[in-house]
Write an enzyme that holds these catalytic residues in place. Structure first.
Site, PDB file in Angstrom:
ATOM      1  N   TYR A  43       0.842  -1.196   0.000  1.00 58.09           N
ATOM      2  CA  TYR A  43       0.000   0.000   0.000  1.00 58.09           C
ATOM      3  C   TYR A  43       0.880   1.250   0.000  1.00 58.09           C
ATOM      4  CZ  TYR A  43      -3.987  -2.968   1.398  1.00 58.09           C
ATOM      5  OH  TYR A  43      -4.973  -3.920   1.461  1.00 58.09           O
ATOM      6  N   SER A 141      -5.265 -13.882   2.981  1.00 55.36           N
ATOM      7  CA  SER A 141      -6.220 -13.009   2.309  1.00 55.36           C
ATOM      8  C   SER A 141      -6.514 -13.584   0.935  1.00 55.36           C
ATOM      9  CB  SER A 141      -5.648 -11.593   2.193  1.00 55.36           C
ATOM     10  OG  SER A 141      -6.581 -10.708   1.613  1.00 55.36           O
ATOM     11  N   ASN A 142      -7.784 -13.598   0.573  1.00 51.78           N
ATOM     12  CA  ASN A 142      -8.227 -14.057  -0.754  1.00 51.78           C
ATOM     13  C   ASN A 142      -7.889 -15.522  -1.015  1.00 51.78           C
ATOM     14  OD1 ASN A 142      -9.062 -11.295  -1.603  1.00 51.78           O
ATOM     15  ND2 ASN A 142      -6.857 -10.911  -1.448  1.00 51.78           N
ATOM     16  N   TRP A 209     -13.228  -7.009   2.765  1.00 49.74           N
ATOM     17  CA  TRP A 209     -12.585  -5.802   2.239  1.00 49.74           C
ATOM     18  C   TRP A 209     -13.413  -5.244   1.082  1.00 49.74           C
ATOM     19  CZ3 TRP A 209     -10.873  -5.735  -2.839  1.00 49.74           C
ATOM     20  CH2 TRP A 209     -10.513  -6.950  -3.446  1.00 49.74           C
ATOM     21  N   SER A 210     -13.242  -3.937   0.834  1.00 52.28           N
ATOM     22  CA  SER A 210     -14.055  -3.223  -0.163  1.00 52.28           C
ATOM     23  C   SER A 210     -15.524  -3.596  -0.019  1.00 52.28           C
ATOM     24  CB  SER A 210     -13.562  -3.517  -1.585  1.00 52.28           C
ATOM     25  OG  SER A 210     -12.353  -2.846  -1.849  1.00 52.28           O
ATOM     26  N   GLY A 218     -15.648  -2.111  -9.438  1.00 53.52           N
ATOM     27  CA  GLY A 218     -16.535  -1.582 -10.464  1.00 53.52           C
ATOM     28  C   GLY A 218     -17.257  -0.315 -10.048  1.00 53.52           C
ATOM     29  N   GLY A 219     -16.860   0.258  -8.921  1.00 53.94           N
ATOM     30  CA  GLY A 219     -17.517   1.450  -8.415  1.00 53.94           C
ATOM     31  C   GLY A 219     -18.333   1.155  -7.179  1.00 53.94           C
ATOM     32  N   PHE A 222     -23.217   2.831  -3.912  1.00 53.69           N
ATOM     33  CA  PHE A 222     -23.991   4.041  -3.631  1.00 53.69           C
ATOM     34  C   PHE A 222     -23.957   5.043  -4.786  1.00 53.69           C
ATOM     35  CE2 PHE A 222     -22.065   2.768   0.538  1.00 53.69           C
ATOM     36  CZ  PHE A 222     -23.204   2.166   1.055  1.00 53.69           C
TER      37      PHE A 222
END
Length: 300
Positions: A43, A141-142, A209-210, A218-219, A222
């Site tokens: 990050y 993770s993942n 996450w996200s 993809g956005g 909201f």
């Protein structure tokens, strides 16, 4: 687990913030009870966000003891692919310790699966870091359930955490099970080997996450042009609870009996407060499934 403990704050975006903005974000999270701060070695570039976090906050030993610092390694910055060799895991963990200016990591996770993994290498790294008191707990993770089982053929430490993308805009983790045995329906495809059930059976905490992303980056759910039916239902239920759509989208995740944590990627303190408020709500089964269907998933 307290409601605030169900919420963590991801540090991926703080590389664009000034030190005083990082301090404000951190204090806003602490003020509503958040203690989990999530990092990764990649990050902000090579340990960039870890350094900015420690330099901005300069935590005292007492303050450090009040929070949970977790980070991830395994993705090779500036190169293609992943590296779960013992030498790489240990080196990157020690670099994270230096960047974060801390003597120990509460949790170290392997960031994305390395198909060239040798479980003995991971086991050697984890044991070395644990014996030196540099890492307290380990996770991934993942990872799929079978990838975790492969690691466990050599790794002695419990895999306590698996951080995966999950939320109303990316809900395959639960969608497949809902549509099990429905031949020809895309939703019924098994992508992770029953990871949700595996985590519940084996005591692995899933961290979402996200949580507000639509698909793979993809956005936001909201945003205009997103999932309009979902936005309508979120707005209606939020009004009924006198809260925000962010709180309801969070409550949808925390309502699941897997007792997932939600890792926010926001730099807005009001969104952290909204998420903590959402973790305090308990949606009805009808509300949970209505939101799921509004997100475009099949409910037989």
């Amino acid at each position: 687990m307290s409601d605030a403990a169900r919420i963590g704050l991801g540090m991926m975006r703080i590389d664009t913030l000034e030190p005083d903005e990082i301090r404000e974000l951190y204090r806003g999270a602490r003020d509503v009870g958040v203690t989990l701060f999530d990092h990764a070695d990649i990050y902000g570039g090579d340990h960039g966000c870890e350094r900015r976090f420690s330099e901005a906050l300069r935590l005292t030993p007492a303050e450090r003891g009040e929070i949970v610092l977790q980070t991830k390694c395994g993705i090779r910055p500036g190169h293609h692919g992943f590296d779960f060799s013992a030498e790489y895991i240990v080196r990157r963990a020690e670099e994270s310790l230096k960047a974060l200016d801390t003597e120990y990591l509460d949790v170290l996770m392997l960031h994305r699966p390395d198909t060239l993994v040798e479980p003995d290498e991971v086991a050697a790294a984890f044991s070395q870091l644990e014996a030196a008191g540099k890492v307290r707990y380990f996770g991934v993770s993942n990872h799929t359930s079978r990838q975790i089982e492969l690691l466990k053929t050599s790794v002695a430490q419990p895999i306590r955490v698996n951080q995966v993308q999950f939320g109303l805009g990316h809900a395959a983790l639960v969608a497949q099970g809902v549509a099990a045995n429905m031949e020809g329906l895309k939703q019924s495809a098994d992508r992770d080997g029953g990871l949700l059930e595996y985590a519940r059976i084996n005591g692995v905490t899933l961290e979402a996450w996200s949580p507000f992303q639509r698909g793979f980056f993809g956005g936001s759910i909201f945003e205009q042009g997103g999932l309009r039916d979902l936005q309508r239902v979120l707005g209606r239920i939020a009004a009924e609870y006198d809260t925000s759509p962010t709180a309801i989208a969070t409550a949808w995740i925390t309502r699941h009996p897997a007792k997932m944590r939600v890792v926010l990627g926001t730099t807005k303190t009001h969104r952290i407060a909204d998420a903590v408020a959402g973790a305090q709500l308990s949606l009805t089964r009808s509300e949970w499934y209505e939101l799921f269907a509004a997100a475009g998933y099949e409910v037989p």
